[in-house]
Motif scaffolding. Structure first.
Motif, PDB file in Angstrom:
ATOM      1  N   ASN A  16       0.826  -1.208   0.000  1.00 23.47           N
ATOM      2  CA  ASN A  16       0.000   0.000   0.000  1.00 23.47           C
ATOM      3  C   ASN A  16       0.861   1.259   0.000  1.00 23.47           C
ATOM      4  N   ALA A  17       1.986   1.224   0.696  1.00 27.57           N
ATOM      5  CA  ALA A  17       2.890   2.378   0.695  1.00 27.57           C
ATOM      6  C   ALA A  17       3.519   2.556  -0.687  1.00 27.57           C
ATOM      7  N   LYS A  18       3.818   1.457  -1.365  1.00 23.68           N
ATOM      8  CA  LYS A  18       4.361   1.556  -2.728  1.00 23.68           C
ATOM      9  C   LYS A  18       3.335   2.184  -3.669  1.00 23.68           C
ATOM     10  N   ARG A  19       2.073   1.796  -3.503  1.00 22.10           N
ATOM     11  CA  ARG A  19       1.016   2.404  -4.319  1.00 22.10           C
ATOM     12  C   ARG A  19       0.844   3.887  -3.956  1.00 22.10           C
ATOM     13  N   ALA A  20       0.983   4.209  -2.674  1.00 22.48           N
ATOM     14  CA  ALA A  20       0.888   5.614  -2.245  1.00 22.48           C
ATOM     15  C   ALA A  20       2.004   6.433  -2.880  1.00 22.48           C
ATOM     16  N   LEU A  21       3.207   5.873  -2.939  1.00 22.40           N
ATOM     17  CA  LEU A  21       4.329   6.578  -3.556  1.00 22.40           C
ATOM     18  C   LEU A  21       4.070   6.807  -5.041  1.00 22.40           C
ATOM     19  N   LYS A  22       3.593   5.790  -5.741  1.00 20.20           N
ATOM     20  CA  LYS A  22       3.290   5.953  -7.172  1.00 20.20           C
ATOM     21  C   LYS A  22       2.237   7.037  -7.383  1.00 20.20           C
ATOM     22  N   THR A  23       1.230   7.042  -6.517  1.00 19.93           N
ATOM     23  CA  THR A  23       0.183   8.061  -6.607  1.00 19.93           C
ATOM     24  C   THR A  23       0.757   9.446  -6.332  1.00 19.93           C
ATOM     25  N   ALA A  24       1.616   9.548  -5.323  1.00 23.74           N
ATOM     26  CA  ALA A  24       2.218  10.841  -4.976  1.00 23.74           C
ATOM     27  C   ALA A  24       3.115  11.343  -6.106  1.00 23.74           C
ATOM     28  N   ILE A  25       3.865  10.435  -6.738  1.00 20.82           N
ATOM     29  CA  ILE A  25       4.710  10.836  -7.865  1.00 20.82           C
ATOM     30  C   ILE A  25       3.840  11.357  -9.010  1.00 20.82           C
ATOM     31  N   TRP A  26       2.769  10.644  -9.314  1.00 20.16           N
ATOM     32  CA  TRP A  26       1.855  11.080 -10.377  1.00 20.16           C
ATOM     33  C   TRP A  26       1.280  12.458 -10.052  1.00 20.16           C
ATOM     34  N   ARG A  68      18.176   2.686   3.711  1.00 22.46           N
ATOM     35  CA  ARG A  68      18.191   1.865   2.491  1.00 22.46           C
ATOM     36  C   ARG A  68      16.829   1.907   1.781  1.00 22.46           C
ATOM     37  N   ILE A  69      15.761   1.835   2.564  1.00 25.96           N
ATOM     38  CA  ILE A  69      14.411   1.910   1.993  1.00 25.96           C
ATOM     39  C   ILE A  69      14.248   3.223   1.239  1.00 25.96           C
ATOM     40  N   LEU A  70      14.653   4.340   1.862  1.00 29.29           N
ATOM     41  CA  LEU A  70      14.516   5.645   1.218  1.00 29.29           C
ATOM     42  C   LEU A  70      15.414   5.773  -0.012  1.00 29.29           C
ATOM     43  N   ALA A  71      16.634   5.256   0.083  1.00 31.56           N
ATOM     44  CA  ALA A  71      17.550   5.314  -1.070  1.00 31.56           C
ATOM     45  C   ALA A  71      16.986   4.521  -2.244  1.00 31.56           C
ATOM     46  N   ASP A  72      16.434   3.353  -1.959  1.00 31.32           N
ATOM     47  CA  ASP A  72      15.834   2.535  -3.021  1.00 31.32           C
ATOM     48  C   ASP A  72      14.641   3.232  -3.659  1.00 31.32           C
ATOM     49  N   LEU A  73      13.805   3.854  -2.836  1.00 34.45           N
ATOM     50  CA  LEU A  73      12.634   4.561  -3.357  1.00 34.45           C
ATOM     51  C   LEU A  73      13.041   5.766  -4.202  1.00 34.45           C
ATOM     52  N   ALA A  74      14.044   6.500  -3.735  1.00 31.69           N
ATOM     53  CA  ALA A  74      14.517   7.663  -4.490  1.00 31.69           C
ATOM     54  C   ALA A  74      15.108   7.218  -5.830  1.00 31.69           C
ATOM     55  N   TRP A  75      15.864   6.137  -5.826  1.00 33.88           N
ATOM     56  CA  TRP A  75      16.440   5.600  -7.065  1.00 33.88           C
ATOM     57  C   TRP A  75      15.334   5.165  -8.021  1.00 33.88           C
ATOM     58  N   GLU A  76      14.348   4.445  -7.485  1.00 34.80           N
ATOM     59  CA  GLU A  76      13.241   3.966  -8.313  1.00 34.80           C
ATOM     60  C   GLU A  76      12.443   5.141  -8.899  1.00 34.80           C
ATOM     61  N   ALA A  77      12.199   6.151  -8.089  1.00 34.59           N
ATOM     62  CA  ALA A  77      11.456   7.319  -8.575  1.00 34.59           C
ATOM     63  C   ALA A  77      12.216   7.992  -9.708  1.00 34.59           C
ATOM     64  N   GLY A  78      13.519   8.060  -9.573  1.00 31.82           N
ATOM     65  CA  GLY A  78      14.327   8.694 -10.606  1.00 31.82           C
ATOM     66  C   GLY A  78      14.434   7.873 -11.873  1.00 31.82           C
ATOM     67  N   THR A  79      14.665   6.569 -11.734  1.00 32.91           N
ATOM     68  CA  THR A  79      14.883   5.746 -12.917  1.00 32.91           C
ATOM     69  C   THR A  79      13.588   5.312 -13.594  1.00 32.91           C
ATOM     70  N   LYS A  80      12.604   4.896 -12.832  1.00 34.63           N
ATOM     71  CA  LYS A  80      11.356   4.408 -13.423  1.00 34.63           C
ATOM     72  C   LYS A  80      10.381   5.522 -13.779  1.00 34.63           C
ATOM     73  N   HIS A  81      10.390   6.583 -12.972  1.00 32.22           N
ATOM     74  CA  HIS A  81       9.382   7.629 -13.155  1.00 32.22           C
ATOM     75  C   HIS A  81       9.965   8.968 -13.604  1.00 32.22           C
ATOM     76  N   GLY A  82      11.297   9.058 -13.657  1.00 33.70           N
ATOM     77  CA  GLY A  82      11.923  10.299 -14.087  1.00 33.70           C
ATOM     78  C   GLY A  82      11.623  11.476 -13.174  1.00 33.70           C
ATOM     79  N   PHE A  83      11.540  11.206 -11.871  1.00 30.91           N
ATOM     80  CA  PHE A  83      11.162  12.259 -10.928  1.00 30.91           C
ATOM     81  C   PHE A  83      12.072  12.208  -9.710  1.00 30.91           C
ATOM     82  N   LYS A  84      12.550  13.369  -9.283  1.00 32.75           N
ATOM     83  CA  LYS A  84      13.426  13.444  -8.125  1.00 32.75           C
ATOM     84  C   LYS A  84      12.581  13.689  -6.871  1.00 32.75           C
ATOM     85  N   ILE A  85      12.817  12.863  -5.848  1.00 28.10           N
ATOM     86  CA  ILE A  85      12.117  13.068  -4.582  1.00 28.10           C
ATOM     87  C   ILE A  85      13.119  13.376  -3.486  1.00 28.10           C
ATOM     88  N   GLU A  86      12.669  14.129  -2.517  1.00 25.64           N
ATOM     89  CA  GLU A  86      13.458  14.382  -1.318  1.00 25.64           C
ATOM     90  C   GLU A  86      13.095  13.295  -0.308  1.00 25.64           C
TER      91      GLU A  86
END
Length: 144
Positions: A16-26, A68-86
């Motif tokens: 559910n948190a992964k889906r929340a992140l995808k929604t927040a990125i969108w 590590r969780i945050l680093a992985d999420l930031a990497w995924e947001a950048g590579t998969k979604h082309g978006f930089k997150i703090e």
């Protein structure tokens, strides 16, 4: 000049948190908003007779895992979604820390995953998302 819209998304390793992140990125991409991902590490459990050094090692392990969780999420947001997150790593009670992070960062909305607990689980344990919804002074989007 008006400040940019800020979205705070609470993350952990749940689906559910992964889906929340995808929604927040969108949402952030759609509005040009700043996106901050917060992960809250619980304090280590305190037990009688446990050496302070053991608790310190446990806390360091929790913080390392949270980083590590945050680093992985930031990497995924950048590579998969082309978006930089703090990212923001906090320690303590998730309900309190999410609300405090939203206030400290002047968030305009909180995006959080629903835990999907049953009625008995909510009565016994409470729900982070439920508590955030009830106590936030800004809109909260709960993602299933």
């Amino acid at each position: 000049m008006k400040r940019p819209y800020t979205i705070l998304v609470a993350v952990d390793q749940s689906e559910n948190a992964k889906r929340a992140l995808k929604t927040a990125i969108w949402l952030a991409k759609s509005t040009g908003a700043r996106l901050i991902a917060v992960h809250v590490v619980p304090p280590p459990p305190v037990a009688e007779g446990v050496a302070p050094t053991t608790l310190e090692r446990l806390e360091k392990a929790y913080l390392s895992m949270g980083s590590r969780i945050l680093a992985d999420l930031a990497w995924e947001a950048g590579t998969k979604h082309g978006f930089k997150i703090e990212t923001l790593l906090e320690t303590g009670d998730a309900r309190e820390k999410i609300l405090a992070a939203a206030k400290e960062n002047s968030a305009d909305i909180i995006v959080i995953g629903s835990r999907g607990m049953g009625r008995i689980g909510k009565l016994l344990l409470g729900s982070v998302s439920q508590s955030v919804v009830q106590n936030a002074r800004i809109p909260v989007l709960v993602v299933k």
